[in-house]
Design an enzyme around this catalytic site. Structure first.
Site, mmCIF file in Angstrom:
data_model
loop_
_atom_site.group_PDB
_atom_site.id
_atom_site.type_symbol
_atom_site.label_atom_id
_atom_site.label_comp_id
_atom_site.label_asym_id
_atom_site.label_seq_id
_atom_site.Cartn_x
_atom_site.Cartn_y
_atom_site.Cartn_z
ATOM 1 N N TYR A 1 0.867 -1.182 0.000
ATOM 2 C CA TYR A 1 0.000 0.000 0.000
ATOM 3 C C TYR A 1 0.899 1.226 0.000
ATOM 4 O O TYR A 1 1.803 1.342 0.833
ATOM 5 C CB TYR A 1 -0.895 0.003 1.236
ATOM 6 N N GLU B 1 -0.054 4.977 -0.608
ATOM 7 C CA GLU B 1 -0.713 6.265 -0.860
ATOM 8 C C GLU B 1 0.327 7.386 -0.805
ATOM 9 O O GLU B 1 1.188 7.408 0.079
ATOM 10 C CB GLU B 1 -1.787 6.530 0.196
ATOM 11 N N ASP C 1 -5.395 14.279 -25.349
ATOM 12 C CA ASP C 1 -5.723 12.907 -24.970
ATOM 13 C C ASP C 1 -5.043 12.001 -25.989
ATOM 14 O O ASP C 1 -5.583 11.726 -27.063
ATOM 15 C CB ASP C 1 -7.233 12.706 -24.951
ATOM 16 N N THR D 1 -2.523 6.379 -22.086
ATOM 17 C CA THR D 1 -2.538 5.040 -21.506
ATOM 18 C C THR D 1 -1.165 4.411 -21.681
ATOM 19 O O THR D 1 -0.354 4.863 -22.499
ATOM 20 C CB THR D 1 -3.581 4.143 -22.193
ATOM 21 N N LYS E 1 -2.033 -0.363 -25.193
ATOM 22 C CA LYS E 1 -2.135 -0.088 -26.630
ATOM 23 C C LYS E 1 -0.769 -0.254 -27.296
ATOM 24 O O LYS E 1 -0.072 -1.229 -27.033
ATOM 25 C CB LYS E 1 -2.762 1.283 -26.875
ATOM 26 N N ARG F 1 -2.095 -2.354 -18.404
ATOM 27 C CA ARG F 1 -3.262 -1.485 -18.483
ATOM 28 C C ARG F 1 -3.164 -0.416 -17.403
ATOM 29 O O ARG F 1 -3.040 -0.722 -16.222
ATOM 30 C CB ARG F 1 -4.546 -2.288 -18.318
#
Length: 420
Positions: free
Chosen positions: A69, A71, A215, A241, A244, A250
């Protein structure tokens, strides 16, 4: 000889050492994974947003970094024990910034949509006007769909394409910008096969005092390999992203100048996301490292060459290819001349082992098909295979699906995505 997890792993080492344990503990899920590997290996994966991760990327994704974890950001976490994942994230940040020539990179977004949400959160307020490509012309859900947060929180104005050429109508973009004075202009799409003129969009944004958000979810992998122009010098924020064409896990990322770095980081965490997925961040670092190698440039240029060859071959088979071709990995086409609407064509092609998407077509109620060449290029296919794929498309839509399916299996079998 019985099929066992060990024998499967010997045949498919990409599964990793943990697959035998998975097979013993949860054979149902193990069977799903094996089935998906079989599906990928026996068909043609032509969805423009998909690719095959490298074994190294998959190894990072399946690593114990998934346990941590984390954060916050390197050196400023809300949890202890982050010393090593901090190293991984710093590597990913440095590699992304260097690869794309950006002053700052945020590699934590869980998806491309999450990256766009963070960009909007950093630069906009609810109710602001945003100019973006309209959904019927190739815009994404995050570009103003009423079913998406973007359409509910902001006032989107859609620009389109020229009726004859299918190319962006830049004069319309300028006129809409002058008329509506948007807070931000978005350049990018999911179904536009040509390079946008980033410099022209920058000029319009400056004229009306708007932020420019690129984008670049689809072309960013081509940008990494030098096979497409970069939006980085022109856009205030680039959303992208990491899968692709880029061949990573992903996920999403953001690129920006130093002056917006803090706003972007705070928009990702704590505004839109909690803890980073550190196994995915590490996998992104691996992908950025792979994309910096000369072989990746060769790969991306072949992706484009294959897409152009496939577009030409589809046109020769009577498909109506939008814009007359492509500059990228992506092709959109109308199968109506072969007697099929987009959804029907997608089903017929899928039944023959060729997986594509359907998409909206400008200035019409019918739908077309959207496809890309990133995955088949990763498998090693080149222009001759693209010509044959177009022929198989036409045969499948003309009712010879069973014959086509057998040839698709043979073709795919010659180009395994993960050679043993």
């Amino acid at each position: 000889m019985p099929v066992t997890a060990s024998s499967v792993q010997q045949e498919h080492p990409v599964l990793g050492a943990g697959f035998e344990a998975l097979s013993r503990q949860d054979p149902e899920i193990a069977d799903v994974i094996l089935g998906e590997m079989g599906r990928e290996a026996t068909g043609l994966q032509l969805i423009a947003a998909e690719n095959f991760c490298s074994p190294a990327v998959l190894a990072a994704l399946g690593s114990p970094l998934a346990n941590k974890y984390a954060e916050g950001y390197p050196g400023a976490r809300h949890h202890g024990g982050c010393e090593l994942v901090d190293v991984a994230e710093r590597i990913a940040i440095d590699r992304a910034a260097t690869l794309f020539g950006a002053e700052h990179a945020n590699v934590q977004p869980h998806s491309g949509s999450a990256a766009v949400l963070a960009a909007y959160a950093a630069l906009l307020r609810p109710g602001d006007t945003v100019l973006a490509m309209g959904l019927p012309y190739g815009g994404h859900l995050t570009h103003g769909s009423p079913a998406n947060f973007s359409g509910r929180w902001f006032n989107f104005i859609g620009y389109g394409v020229d009726h004859e050429s299918g190319l962006i109508d830049y004069e319309q973009v300028r006129l809409l910008a002058r008329t509506h004075r948007p807070r931000a202009i978005v350049v990018g799409s999911i179904a536009y096969p040509r390079h946008p003129d980033y410099a022209y969009f920058r000029e319009i944004a400056d004229e009306v005092g708007a932020y420019l958000i690129a984008d670049a979810a689809h072309p960013i992998g081509l940008v990494a390999g030098g096979a497409a122009p970069t939006p980085v010098p022109y856009a205030d924020v680039v959303c992208a992203t990491t899968h692709k064409v880029l061949r990573g896990p992903r996920g999403g990322m953001l690129l920006c100048g130093a002056e917006l770095a803090e706003r972007i980081d705070r928009a990702v965490f704590p505004f839109t996301q909690g803890g980073a997925q550190m196994h995915s961040v590490a996998a992104k670092a691996v992908a950025f490292g792979e994309a910096a190698a000369p072989a990746f440039s060769t790969y991306t240029h072949q992706v484009v060459a294959n897409a152009r060859a496939l577009a030409d071959a589809l046109a020769a088979e009577d498909f109506a290819v939008t814009t007359g071709g492509t500059d990228t990995h992506l092709i959109t086409a109308d199968p109506a001349p072969l007697g099929a609407e987009g959804r029907t064509a997608r089903g017929l092609l899928a039944a023959a082992g060729m997986v594509v998407d359907c998409c909206a077509l400008p200035y019409g109620d019918e739908r077309g098909i959207r496809l890309g060449t990133a995955a088949v290029t990763t498998q090693g296919m080149r222009e001759p295979e693209m010509a044959r794929i177009a022929e198989l498309f036409a045969l499948a839509l003309r009712g010879e699906g069973r014959k086509v399916a057998a040839e698709v299996r043979d073709l795919a079998g010659n180009f395994p995505p993960y050679p043993a």
